[in-house]
Design an enzyme around this catalytic site. Structure first.
Site, mmCIF file in Angstrom:
data_model
loop_
_atom_site.group_PDB
_atom_site.id
_atom_site.type_symbol
_atom_site.label_atom_id
_atom_site.label_comp_id
_atom_site.label_asym_id
_atom_site.label_seq_id
_atom_site.Cartn_x
_atom_site.Cartn_y
_atom_site.Cartn_z
ATOM 1 N N PRO A 13 0.821 -1.210 0.000
ATOM 2 C CG PRO A 13 0.067 -0.943 2.202
ATOM 3 C CD PRO A 13 0.766 -1.920 1.297
ATOM 4 N N GLY A 22 4.233 3.755 4.935
ATOM 5 C CA GLY A 22 5.533 3.463 5.516
ATOM 6 C C GLY A 22 6.072 2.099 5.185
ATOM 7 N N GLY A 35 7.345 1.256 2.081
ATOM 8 C CA GLY A 35 8.313 1.288 0.994
ATOM 9 C C GLY A 35 7.725 1.018 -0.374
ATOM 10 C CB SER A 36 4.439 1.832 -1.896
ATOM 11 O OG SER A 36 3.813 1.672 -3.151
ATOM 12 C CB ALA A 63 11.835 1.625 -2.254
ATOM 13 C CB ALA A 64 8.372 -2.387 -3.087
ATOM 14 C CG ASP A 91 11.765 3.219 2.273
ATOM 15 O OD1 ASP A 91 11.971 2.964 3.478
ATOM 16 O OD2 ASP A 91 10.792 3.891 1.884
#
Length: 334
Positions: free
Chosen positions: A119, A123, A125-126, A128-129, A170
Site C-alpha cells: 500500500p 511506511g 516502501g511502496s 522503492a519496492a 527503503d
C-alpha cells in the site's frame, strides 16, 4: 531476493530481448523511526509476504512504450506525476543497459506491467519496492542480473524522484531477506536466530511523514535536551532489539517494541487510530506492538508468539478497525 537472478551473479546477455520479470516486497521499520533522523541507529524489517511483481515485454520497433498499473495504464510518455518514479525505473535502467554493453536498449519499446500489494503512504516502501521490481525486470529483458550496488543506485534514482533525499533504508529493505541495520551511514544485514512472526495492520489513514518529521524538528528546536534524550533512548532500544534478534529472544524484542511506541508517543507522532490498534494488539496478548514509519497514520507492527497467535492478533486488529492486515516472518521457517 528481488530479481529472479541472484543479485551477485555475473552479468549475462542474450542475443534477442525476452520477456523479463522480477519481484520485490515491502518493508517496515522495526525500531528507530524519527530517531534515525538525528543520528540514532535503526532496524528495518523486510515484509516478504507483501509483494510487487513486474513484467517487461518487448514491443515491435517503433511502438509506443506503455505502462500497466493500478495508478496509470497507457503510454509511458503521458504517465501522471504519481508514477514518475516508475517511469524513471524503466528509462534509467534502459539508459544503464545502453551504457554497459547493450547499445540498442535505449531504443527498445517495452510494455511494463506492475502488480503491487504494497500500500502507498503507509511506511511500507511502496515506491522503492516498485522501483526494485521494475528495474530488475527491465534488466532481465536482456538477460542481465543487476549487481547489488547497481540495483541499489537505480532504485535510489527512482526514490529521489519520489522523495527528494532518500536515506537508502527503503531501497535496501525492499530487497532484503533479513533485517537491515542502519547506523552512522553503514547498512548491514542482521542474522536472526529462531523465527519471529509479525502482523502489520493498516489504520486506513495515510501516514503524514513530512508533517510528523517537521513536528519533531520544531519540538527539538524548542526543547533540544528532551528530544535528544528520547532519541538516545530509542537508539538504545534499537541496539537492544538487534541483540534479541541475534539471540532469538522474542519476549525481549516485544518489550523493546512496546517501549519504542511509548517514546514515539512522547514525540507526538502517534495518533488515536494508531494507539487504538496498538491497544487491540496488546489486548490479544501480542508480545509487542508499536507504530511503524512516520506516524500520524499508516501502520502498526505487532509481534506474535507463532502463526496461530498471529491469526488471533490479526482478527483483533481488524475488529478494532484495521482496514488490512499482513502476517510475515523472519528467521527459520520451522
Amino acid at each position: 531476493m528481488t530479481s529472479n537472478h541472484p543479485a551477485s551473479a555475473p552479468t549475462t546477455t542474450t542475443a534477442i530481448p525476452r520477456v523479463g520479470s522480477s519481484a520485490s516486497h515491502g518493508k517496515t521499520i522495526l525500531i528507530g523511526e524519527h530517531a534515525v533522523v538525528y543520528g540514532a541507529p535503526a532496524l528495518v524489517l523486510p515484509v516478504t509476504d507483501v509483494r510487487v511483481t513486474a513484467t517487461a515485454s518487448p514491443l515491435s520497433a517503433g511502438a509506443e512504450p506503455t505502462l500497466e498499473s493500478t495508478v496509470h495504464t497507457g503510454p509511458l510518455g503521458s504517465a501522471p506525476a504519481a508514477v514518475l518514479p516508475t517511469v524513471t525505473a524503466v528509462t534509467a535502467t534502459l539508459r544503464h543497459l545502453a551504457q554497459t554493453g547493450h547499445p540498442d536498449a535505449g531504443a527498445l519499446p517495452l510494455h511494463v506491467l506492475v502488480d503491487s500489494q504494497v500500500p502507498t503512504a503507509r511506511g511500507m516502501g511502496s515506491s522503492a519496492a516498485v522501483a526494485a521490481a521494475v528495474t530488475a525486470a527491465v534488466a532481465d529483458v536482456f538477460g542481465v542480473a543487476l549487481d547489488t550496488d547497481t540495483h541499489h543506485e537505480l532504485i535510489q534514482e527512482c526514490e529521489r524522484v519520489a522523495h527528494g533525499r532518500p536515506s537508502g533504508l527503503d531501497a535496501r529493505g525492499v530487497v532484503a531477506t533479513e533485517p537491515v541495520w542502519f547506523a552512522a551511514g553503514v547498512i548491514e544485514p542482521v542474522q536472526v536466530t529462531g523465527r519471529f512472526v509479525f502482523v502489520v495492520a493498516d489504520t486506513g489513514v495515510p501516514g503524514h511523514t513530512r508533517e510528523a518529521v517537521a513536528a519533531v524538528r520544531n519540538r527539538h528546536d524548542r526543547a533540544p535536551a528532551m528530544v535528544d534524550s528520547v532519541v538516545e533512548r530509542i537508539g538504545g532500544l534499537a541496539r537492544a532489539a538487534r541483540g534479541t534478534l541475534v539471540d532469538g529472544d522474542a519476549q525481549g524484542l516485544g518489550a523493546t517494541m512496546d517501549a519504542a511506541h511509548e517514546l514515539l508517543t512522547t514525540l507526538d507522532v502517534s495518533s488515536g487510530d494508531l494507539d487504538r490498534l496498538v491497544g487491540a494488539a496488546r489486548g490479544a496478548d501480542a508480545l509487542g506492538a508499536k507504530l511503524t514509519g512516520g506516524g500520524r497514520g499508516g501502520c502498526v507492527l505487532t509481534l506474535a508468539a507463532d502463526d496461530e497467535h498471529a491469526a488471533r492478533i490479526a482478527t483483533a486488529l481488524r475488529t478494532a478497525g484495521a482496514t488490512a492486515t499482513w502476517t510475515t516472518s523472519i528467521g527459520a521457517r520451522a
